[in-house]
Design a protein around this motif. Structure first.
Motif, mmCIF file in Angstrom:
data_model
loop_
_atom_site.group_PDB
_atom_site.id
_atom_site.type_symbol
_atom_site.label_atom_id
_atom_site.label_comp_id
_atom_site.label_asym_id
_atom_site.label_seq_id
_atom_site.Cartn_x
_atom_site.Cartn_y
_atom_site.Cartn_z
ATOM 1 N N GLU A 110 0.804 -1.218 0.000
ATOM 2 C CA GLU A 110 0.000 0.000 0.000
ATOM 3 C C GLU A 110 0.839 1.272 0.000
ATOM 4 O OE1 GLU A 110 -2.691 -0.140 3.271
ATOM 5 O OE2 GLU A 110 -3.706 -1.975 2.568
ATOM 6 N N GLY A 111 2.113 1.150 0.375
ATOM 7 C CA GLY A 111 2.959 2.330 0.469
ATOM 8 C C GLY A 111 3.838 2.509 -0.746
ATOM 9 N N ASP A 112 4.978 3.163 -0.519
ATOM 10 C CA ASP A 112 5.942 3.363 -1.599
ATOM 11 C C ASP A 112 7.328 3.040 -1.061
ATOM 12 O OD1 ASP A 112 6.633 5.491 0.009
ATOM 13 O OD2 ASP A 112 5.732 7.006 -1.290
ATOM 14 N N ALA A 113 8.328 3.207 -1.918
ATOM 15 C CA ALA A 113 9.684 2.863 -1.517
ATOM 16 C C ALA A 113 10.149 3.686 -0.329
ATOM 17 C CB ALA A 113 10.636 3.058 -2.696
ATOM 18 N N ARG A 114 9.735 4.948 -0.263
ATOM 19 C CA ARG A 114 10.161 5.808 0.844
ATOM 20 C C ARG A 114 9.703 5.238 2.175
ATOM 21 N NH1 ARG A 114 14.109 8.633 2.083
ATOM 22 N NH2 ARG A 114 14.022 7.193 3.838
ATOM 23 N N SER A 115 8.455 4.789 2.248
ATOM 24 C CA SER A 115 7.930 4.281 3.507
ATOM 25 C C SER A 115 8.652 3.004 3.931
ATOM 26 C CB SER A 115 6.424 4.032 3.399
ATOM 27 O OG SER A 115 6.127 3.082 2.396
ATOM 28 N N LEU A 116 8.976 2.149 2.957
ATOM 29 C CA LEU A 116 9.704 0.918 3.287
ATOM 30 C C LEU A 116 11.123 1.232 3.752
ATOM 31 C CD1 LEU A 116 8.658 -1.440 0.349
ATOM 32 C CD2 LEU A 116 7.853 -1.504 2.697
ATOM 33 N N LEU A 117 11.786 2.146 3.062
ATOM 34 C CA LEU A 117 13.148 2.494 3.436
ATOM 35 C C LEU A 117 13.195 3.208 4.779
ATOM 36 C CD1 LEU A 117 14.402 3.608 -0.065
ATOM 37 C CD2 LEU A 117 15.233 1.647 1.224
ATOM 38 N N ASP A 118 12.195 4.038 5.063
ATOM 39 C CA ASP A 118 12.111 4.660 6.389
ATOM 40 C C ASP A 118 11.973 3.603 7.472
ATOM 41 O OD1 ASP A 118 12.366 7.251 5.510
ATOM 42 O OD2 ASP A 118 10.210 7.666 5.476
ATOM 43 N N PHE A 119 11.178 2.584 7.193
ATOM 44 C CA PHE A 119 10.970 1.508 8.169
ATOM 45 C C PHE A 119 12.293 0.791 8.433
ATOM 46 C CE2 PHE A 119 9.466 -2.252 10.176
ATOM 47 C CZ PHE A 119 8.202 -1.995 10.666
ATOM 48 N N VAL A 120 13.017 0.473 7.370
ATOM 49 C CA VAL A 120 14.305 -0.204 7.509
ATOM 50 C C VAL A 120 15.302 0.693 8.238
ATOM 51 C CG1 VAL A 120 16.299 -1.076 6.213
ATOM 52 C CG2 VAL A 120 13.981 -1.734 5.543
ATOM 53 N N ASP A 121 15.287 1.977 7.926
ATOM 54 C CA ASP A 121 16.158 2.939 8.589
ATOM 55 C C ASP A 121 15.910 2.920 10.101
ATOM 56 O OD1 ASP A 121 17.962 4.967 9.003
ATOM 57 O OD2 ASP A 121 16.656 6.563 8.291
ATOM 58 N N HIS A 122 14.638 2.859 10.480
ATOM 59 C CA HIS A 122 14.296 2.821 11.898
ATOM 60 C C HIS A 122 14.823 1.536 12.552
ATOM 61 C CE1 HIS A 122 12.038 3.345 15.606
ATOM 62 N NE2 HIS A 122 11.550 2.126 15.442
ATOM 63 N N CYS A 123 14.685 0.415 11.854
ATOM 64 C CA CYS A 123 15.194 -0.851 12.410
ATOM 65 C C CYS A 123 16.705 -0.787 12.627
ATOM 66 C CB CYS A 123 14.857 -2.016 11.470
ATOM 67 S SG CYS A 123 13.107 -2.431 11.386
ATOM 68 N N LEU A 124 17.425 -0.215 11.656
ATOM 69 C CA LEU A 124 18.866 -0.074 11.802
ATOM 70 C C LEU A 124 19.206 0.863 12.953
ATOM 71 C CD1 LEU A 124 19.801 0.236 8.024
ATOM 72 C CD2 LEU A 124 20.444 -1.659 9.530
ATOM 73 N N ALA A 125 18.432 1.941 13.078
ATOM 74 C CA ALA A 125 18.696 2.927 14.123
ATOM 75 C C ALA A 125 18.464 2.362 15.519
ATOM 76 C CB ALA A 125 17.828 4.160 13.902
ATOM 77 N N GLU A 171 21.684 -8.517 8.679
ATOM 78 C CA GLU A 171 21.276 -9.919 8.649
ATOM 79 C C GLU A 171 19.958 -10.131 9.386
ATOM 80 O OE1 GLU A 171 25.659 -9.701 8.066
ATOM 81 O OE2 GLU A 171 24.232 -8.796 9.467
ATOM 82 N N THR A 172 19.769 -9.414 10.503
ATOM 83 C CA THR A 172 18.514 -9.521 11.250
ATOM 84 C C THR A 172 17.343 -9.024 10.415
ATOM 85 O OG1 THR A 172 19.628 -9.272 13.383
ATOM 86 C CG2 THR A 172 17.279 -8.756 13.318
ATOM 87 N N ILE A 173 17.560 -7.933 9.697
ATOM 88 C CA ILE A 173 16.495 -7.407 8.828
ATOM 89 C C ILE A 173 16.164 -8.412 7.733
ATOM 90 C CG2 ILE A 173 15.976 -5.627 7.114
ATOM 91 C CD1 ILE A 173 17.561 -3.688 8.899
ATOM 92 N N TYR A 174 17.181 -9.057 7.164
ATOM 93 C CA TYR A 174 16.931 -10.089 6.159
ATOM 94 C C TYR A 174 16.032 -11.188 6.719
ATOM 95 C CZ TYR A 174 20.817 -8.397 3.186
ATOM 96 O OH TYR A 174 21.636 -7.667 2.380
#
Length: 319
Positions: free
Chosen positions: A109-124, A130-133
């Motif tokens: 339902e979202g776009d690439a920005r929303s997915l990348l923001d989510f991943v950015d938060h997980c990294l932060a 590897e955990t994200i994978y």
């Protein structure tokens, strides 16, 4: 697209979508959703009588424009330096089932920005790549696979969702490359789906985890059995990882394992099998003559490291 689902399955899904869309219009014209200009163009081209247009029309008019819109938006890319700076921060919390559910929803339902923001938060918050994978992308792909099999979501949205998380996988690999260390690239592994299967995201993700662990990796997507076994007759591999997502006779799996061993240029090749079917029937490992399995990518790396240990003496002699 063939690397995600397979040409034949996409064409079949397109036919289902076309029939469903027309039925909506004919059942109740007043409440049926309005046909968009893109859909009109799709129908016109398909109705021309050339069924070979089906897949290319779908990709050209429904999927690719959405991808281009995502790519062309400058806000849809994380800053490479920013990603590097937050790697290795203390782990504050694990990735949860709620995270996976939200990420799955965003993927369709979202776009690439929303997915990348989510991943950015997980990294932060301390998650490793590897955990994200393993804890985010893999379970998201499984959920999208269920949507696909059950037709519980529009198949174009599911296709976009899988394509987007595959892009996330690629972005993480490019932006945060694995650190080089002793023995990096010394061992080689080939990862592949079973011949005839079309879901290859799992093989791609496992290969990335092995690459980060220092293995030299290669991935085959939708190979025939002759293409798969031919790789071992012409190239030296230390290990092969087969993903088994669809039910198949034990004899078929056993026959493939035997064929790989018989043609391999490496008489000590190790064969690992994994995926949904193996997780549900772990006894298939012994029955088919494979060397082992693991429930996730990190477990697979650990097992592979024990099956094909590094030749430490080589590096001690060079010192």
């Amino acid at each position: 697209m063939a690397s995600v689902f397979g040409i034949s399955e996409l064409r079949s899904k397109l036919e289902d979508w076309r029939s469903s869309r027309r039925n909506q219009d004919s059942d109740d014209p007043e409440t049926a959703p309005e046909i968009t200009e893109v859909e009109k163009k799709v129908f016109e081209l398909i109705d021309s009588g050339n069924t070979d247009h089906d897949l290319s029309v779908l990709l050209e008019n429904l999927v690719i424009p959405k991808l281009i819109a995502d790519r062309d938006n400058p806000g849809n890319r994380l800053d490479a330096r920013g990603l590097s700076e937050i790697i290795g921060t203390p782990r504050k919390r694990p990735i949860t089932e709620e995270d996976v559910a939200q990420f799955t929803k965003l993927s369709v339902e979202g776009d690439a920005r929303s997915l990348l923001d989510f991943v950015d938060h997980c990294l932060a918050t301390g998650s490793s790549v590897e955990t994200i994978y393993v804890e985010l992308l893999a379970p998201t792909a499984r959920r999208l696979g269920v949507f696909w099999e059950e037709d519980s979501r529009d198949f174009v949205d599911v296709t976009m969702g899988l394509w987007r998380i595959q892009e996330i996988l690629r972005e993480l690999t490019l932006r945060i490359p694995p650190a080089s260390g002793p023995g990096h690239g010394q061992r080689s592994a080939l990862f592949s789906t079973m011949p005839g299967e079309q879901h290859s995201f799992g093989a791609l993700m496992v290969a990335e985890c092995f690459q980060r662990a220092g293995w030299d990796t290669e991935v085959l997507m939708e190979p025939s059995q002759s293409e798969l076994t031919g790789k071992f007759a012409n190239c030296h591999y230390d290990l092969i990882g087969l993903t088994v997502s669809c039910d198949c006779p034990t004899g078929t799996l056993s026959g493939l394992v035997k064929a790989i061993r018989s043609v391999s240029t490496n008489p000590e090749i190790r064969i690992m099998i994994g995926g949904r079917v193996i997780n549900e029937q772990p006894d298939l490992v012994e029955k088919c003559g494979a060397d082992g399995t693991a429930v996730d990518a990190q477990g697979a790396v650990a097992l592979a490291d024990s099956l094909v240990p590094l030749k430490i003496d080589t590096f001690e002699n060079l010192a």
